[in-house]
Scaffold this motif. Structure first.
Motif, PDB file in Angstrom:
ATOM      1  N   LEU A   5     -25.420  96.717  83.324  1.00 39.24           N
ATOM      2  CA  LEU A   5     -26.071  95.777  82.423  1.00 39.24           C
ATOM      3  C   LEU A   5     -25.687  94.337  82.739  1.00 39.24           C
ATOM      4  N   CYS A   6     -24.381  94.077  82.877  1.00 32.89           N
ATOM      5  CA  CYS A   6     -23.963  92.685  83.044  1.00 32.89           C
ATOM      6  C   CYS A   6     -24.272  92.159  84.434  1.00 32.89           C
ATOM      7  N   THR A   7     -24.474  93.033  85.426  1.00 35.66           N
ATOM      8  CA  THR A   7     -24.926  92.557  86.727  1.00 35.66           C
ATOM      9  C   THR A   7     -26.335  91.984  86.625  1.00 35.66           C
ATOM     10  N   GLY A   8     -27.182  92.654  85.828  1.00 36.51           N
ATOM     11  CA  GLY A   8     -28.522  92.132  85.603  1.00 36.51           C
ATOM     12  C   GLY A   8     -28.520  90.876  84.750  1.00 36.51           C
ATOM     13  N   ILE A   9     -27.693  90.867  83.707  1.00 37.48           N
ATOM     14  CA  ILE A   9     -27.611  89.689  82.839  1.00 37.48           C
ATOM     15  C   ILE A   9     -27.092  88.489  83.627  1.00 37.48           C
ATOM     16  N   ALA A  10     -26.155  88.748  84.538  1.00 35.25           N
ATOM     17  CA  ALA A  10     -25.604  87.663  85.351  1.00 35.25           C
ATOM     18  C   ALA A  10     -26.678  87.014  86.207  1.00 35.25           C
ATOM     19  N   ALA A  11     -27.679  87.803  86.618  1.00 30.18           N
ATOM     20  CA  ALA A  11     -28.790  87.212  87.375  1.00 30.18           C
ATOM     21  C   ALA A  11     -29.628  86.298  86.487  1.00 30.18           C
ATOM     22  N   LEU A  12     -29.782  86.667  85.222  1.00 28.50           N
ATOM     23  CA  LEU A  12     -30.569  85.849  84.297  1.00 28.50           C
ATOM     24  C   LEU A  12     -29.855  84.550  83.944  1.00 28.50           C
ATOM     25  N   VAL A  20     -22.847  99.367  94.347  1.00 28.42           N
ATOM     26  CA  VAL A  20     -21.462  99.269  94.836  1.00 28.42           C
ATOM     27  C   VAL A  20     -20.467  99.341  93.676  1.00 28.42           C
ATOM     28  N   LEU A  21     -20.735  98.607  92.592  1.00 29.76           N
ATOM     29  CA  LEU A  21     -19.842  98.640  91.431  1.00 29.76           C
ATOM     30  C   LEU A  21     -19.798 100.031  90.810  1.00 29.76           C
ATOM     31  N   ASP A  22     -20.949 100.670  90.724  1.00 28.61           N
ATOM     32  CA  ASP A  22     -20.983 102.010  90.132  1.00 28.61           C
ATOM     33  C   ASP A  22     -20.201 102.999  90.981  1.00 28.61           C
ATOM     34  N   GLN A  27     -20.397  84.576  94.358  1.00 31.01           N
ATOM     35  CA  GLN A  27     -20.520  83.916  93.061  1.00 31.01           C
ATOM     36  C   GLN A  27     -20.919  84.912  91.975  1.00 31.01           C
ATOM     37  N   HIS A  28     -21.790  85.831  92.334  1.00 29.82           N
ATOM     38  CA  HIS A  28     -22.238  86.832  91.364  1.00 29.82           C
ATOM     39  C   HIS A  28     -21.077  87.721  90.928  1.00 29.82           C
ATOM     40  N   LEU A  29     -20.319  88.192  91.903  1.00 27.63           N
ATOM     41  CA  LEU A  29     -19.159  89.033  91.588  1.00 27.63           C
ATOM     42  C   LEU A  29     -18.097  88.251  90.823  1.00 27.63           C
ATOM     43  N   ALA A  30     -17.942  86.972  91.158  1.00 21.13           N
ATOM     44  CA  ALA A  30     -16.948  86.144  90.466  1.00 21.13           C
ATOM     45  C   ALA A  30     -17.299  85.949  89.001  1.00 21.13           C
TER      46      ALA A  30
END
Length: 213
Positions: free
Chosen positions: A145-152, A194-196, A18-21
């Protein structure tokens, strides 16, 4: 912790998916928007300076403030989460796109124009390839950045690794609560890595050796 991971394996895998999606489409959209805006304005000094300044200022806005505003405008749900992640993901890509395009020596673009190339062809065959290493650096920043924002934004979306964190916080104390929070946080950090790494490999495949920093 190992027992917790074994018991909640399916839940964790679903949360990662879900996070990756959420992150990947937002990152792709942000790359198109950021590079597109940079390509449109980098020729014009005033528009270039204005875009760069606005992007820099927007990056200082707290993510929860943006999320709150989007909640009011969209009524919450996935739409507000996608908008928030994409908004923050665009900013580093736009700034790096402007930096990369403006950093190309004028003599190269003038030579291309002297060969009869139009503005679009100069952009696609000369400027963007030369600016790509800088643009990719911006995409890497945006991915983190957006991986962290996606958690918020799990606060409104209710899914992803951030959903595990909020679920753990809602339970208060106990092993399950701690396990959920740690899994969400560590999982987000691993996704960033992993993304990096994937973007570094993309750079190896797409950046000529002479342009690598």
């Amino acid at each position: 912790m190992g027992e917790f991971l074994a018991q909640h394996r399916e839940q964790i895998l679903v949360a990662c998916g879900q996070h990756l999606a959420l992150v990947l489409p937002c990152l792709a959209a942000a790359a198109l928007l950021g590079v597109g805006i940079a390509a449109l304005v980098h020729h014009h000094p005033v528009a270039h300076a204005t875009s760069d300044t606005l992007a820099a200022l927007a990056m200082t806005v707290p993510s929860f403030a943006v999320l709150g505003a989007l909640l009011v405008l969209t009524g919450g749900g996935r739409a507000s989460g996608v908008a928030a992640v994409t908004f923050f993901a665009v900013l580093p890509i736009l700034r790096h796109g402007l930096l990369g395009l403006r950093g190309i020596p004028t003599v190269l673009t003038d030579s291309a124009k002297g060969l009869g190339m139009g503005r679009v062809r100069v952009l696609t065959t000369v400027q963007l390839p030369l600016a790509w290493p800088v643009i990719l650096a911006g995409i890497r920043v945006s991915a983190r950045l957006c991986t962290g924002i996606a958690a918020l934004v799990a606060y409104t979306v209710g899914s992803g690794l951030g959903g595990l964190v909020f679920a753990g916080l809602a339970r208060g104390q106990g092993d399950d609560a701690v396990g959920l929070v740690l899994t969400g946080v560590v999982g987000a950090l691993l996704l960033v890595a992993v993304l990096d790494l994937a973007l570094v490999l993309l750079g190896r495949l797409t950046i000529p050796r002479g342009l690598r920093g």
